[in-house]
Write a protein that holds these residues in place. Structure first.
Motif, PDB file in Angstrom:
ATOM      1  N   THR A  19       0.854  -1.189   0.000  1.00 37.12           N
ATOM      2  CA  THR A  19       0.000   0.000   0.000  1.00 37.12           C
ATOM      3  C   THR A  19       0.894   1.244   0.000  1.00 37.12           C
ATOM      4  O   THR A  19       2.096   1.163   0.267  1.00 37.12           O
ATOM      5  CB  THR A  19      -0.897   0.032   1.247  1.00 37.12           C
ATOM      6  OG1 THR A  19      -0.053   0.158   2.401  1.00 37.12           O
ATOM      7  CG2 THR A  19      -1.762  -1.199   1.350  1.00 37.12           C
ATOM      8  N   SER A  49      -2.008  -3.324 -10.007  1.00 39.74           N
ATOM      9  CA  SER A  49      -2.697  -3.646  -8.760  1.00 39.74           C
ATOM     10  C   SER A  49      -3.291  -5.050  -8.827  1.00 39.74           C
ATOM     11  O   SER A  49      -4.387  -5.233  -9.350  1.00 39.74           O
ATOM     12  CB  SER A  49      -3.805  -2.626  -8.498  1.00 39.74           C
ATOM     13  OG  SER A  49      -4.484  -2.942  -7.306  1.00 39.74           O
ATOM     14  N   ILE A  51      -4.134  -6.794  -6.168  1.00 40.86           N
ATOM     15  CA  ILE A  51      -5.063  -6.869  -5.041  1.00 40.86           C
ATOM     16  C   ILE A  51      -5.575  -5.448  -4.803  1.00 40.86           C
ATOM     17  O   ILE A  51      -4.801  -4.497  -4.883  1.00 40.86           O
ATOM     18  CB  ILE A  51      -4.354  -7.379  -3.762  1.00 40.86           C
ATOM     19  CG1 ILE A  51      -3.717  -8.745  -4.008  1.00 40.86           C
ATOM     20  CG2 ILE A  51      -5.312  -7.433  -2.580  1.00 40.86           C
ATOM     21  CD1 ILE A  51      -2.779  -9.194  -2.907  1.00 40.86           C
ATOM     22  N   ARG A  52      -6.834  -5.319  -4.455  1.00 36.13           N
ATOM     23  CA  ARG A  52      -7.403  -3.987  -4.242  1.00 36.13           C
ATOM     24  C   ARG A  52      -6.579  -3.182  -3.235  1.00 36.13           C
ATOM     25  O   ARG A  52      -6.239  -3.678  -2.162  1.00 36.13           O
ATOM     26  CB  ARG A  52      -8.833  -4.136  -3.735  1.00 36.13           C
ATOM     27  CG  ARG A  52      -9.534  -2.826  -3.622  1.00 36.13           C
ATOM     28  CD  ARG A  52     -10.986  -3.045  -3.281  1.00 36.13           C
ATOM     29  NE  ARG A  52     -11.634  -1.756  -3.201  1.00 36.13           N
ATOM     30  CZ  ARG A  52     -12.500  -1.430  -2.272  1.00 36.13           C
ATOM     31  NH1 ARG A  52     -12.857  -2.301  -1.360  1.00 36.13           N
ATOM     32  NH2 ARG A  52     -13.027  -0.238  -2.256  1.00 36.13           N
ATOM     33  N   CYS A  53      -6.237  -1.944  -3.628  1.00 41.28           N
ATOM     34  CA  CYS A  53      -5.486  -0.996  -2.788  1.00 41.28           C
ATOM     35  C   CYS A  53      -4.035  -1.384  -2.556  1.00 41.28           C
ATOM     36  O   CYS A  53      -3.364  -0.796  -1.710  1.00 41.28           O
ATOM     37  CB  CYS A  53      -6.183  -0.757  -1.452  1.00 41.28           C
ATOM     38  SG  CYS A  53      -7.805  -0.021  -1.630  1.00 41.28           S
ATOM     39  N   TRP A  55      -0.257  -2.367  -4.589  1.00 38.53           N
ATOM     40  CA  TRP A  55       0.409  -2.187  -5.871  1.00 38.53           C
ATOM     41  C   TRP A  55       1.748  -2.887  -5.884  1.00 38.53           C
ATOM     42  O   TRP A  55       2.372  -3.083  -4.837  1.00 38.53           O
ATOM     43  CB  TRP A  55       0.606  -0.697  -6.130  1.00 38.53           C
ATOM     44  CG  TRP A  55      -0.694   0.018  -6.264  1.00 38.53           C
ATOM     45  CD1 TRP A  55      -1.443   0.545  -5.237  1.00 38.53           C
ATOM     46  CD2 TRP A  55      -1.438   0.230  -7.444  1.00 38.53           C
ATOM     47  NE1 TRP A  55      -2.600   1.075  -5.744  1.00 38.53           N
ATOM     48  CE2 TRP A  55      -2.628   0.904  -7.090  1.00 38.53           C
ATOM     49  CE3 TRP A  55      -1.213  -0.054  -8.787  1.00 38.53           C
ATOM     50  CZ2 TRP A  55      -3.572   1.277  -8.026  1.00 38.53           C
ATOM     51  CZ3 TRP A  55      -2.154   0.316  -9.710  1.00 38.53           C
ATOM     52  CH2 TRP A  55      -3.332   0.981  -9.334  1.00 38.53           C
TER      53      TRP A  55
END
Length: 59
Positions: A19, A49, A51-53, A55
């Motif tokens: 994140t 990305s 996975i959500r949120c 990177w």
């Protein structure tokens, strides 16, 4: 070394999706600089990305 380079290096060193907050802690940069670098790197398709949120550097 530019902020974008520092952010990418921190992401590569982590070896996993991270994140913006984790990059901030790893580099010591302020959050606004990290967010700006993320935005520029996204436009350049230098980060992705999985996975959500979170990177990681693009392959």
């Amino acid at each position: 070394m530019s902020v974008k380079e520092q952010v990418l290096d921190a992401m590569k060193a982590a070896g996993k999706p991270v994140t913006a907050g984790e990059v901030e802690q790893a580099t010591g940069l302020d959050r606004k600089s990290v967010d700006k670098a993320f935005a520029e790197l996204k436009k350049e398709n230098a980060i992705v990305s999985p996975i959500r949120c979170k990177w990681e550097p693009a392959q």
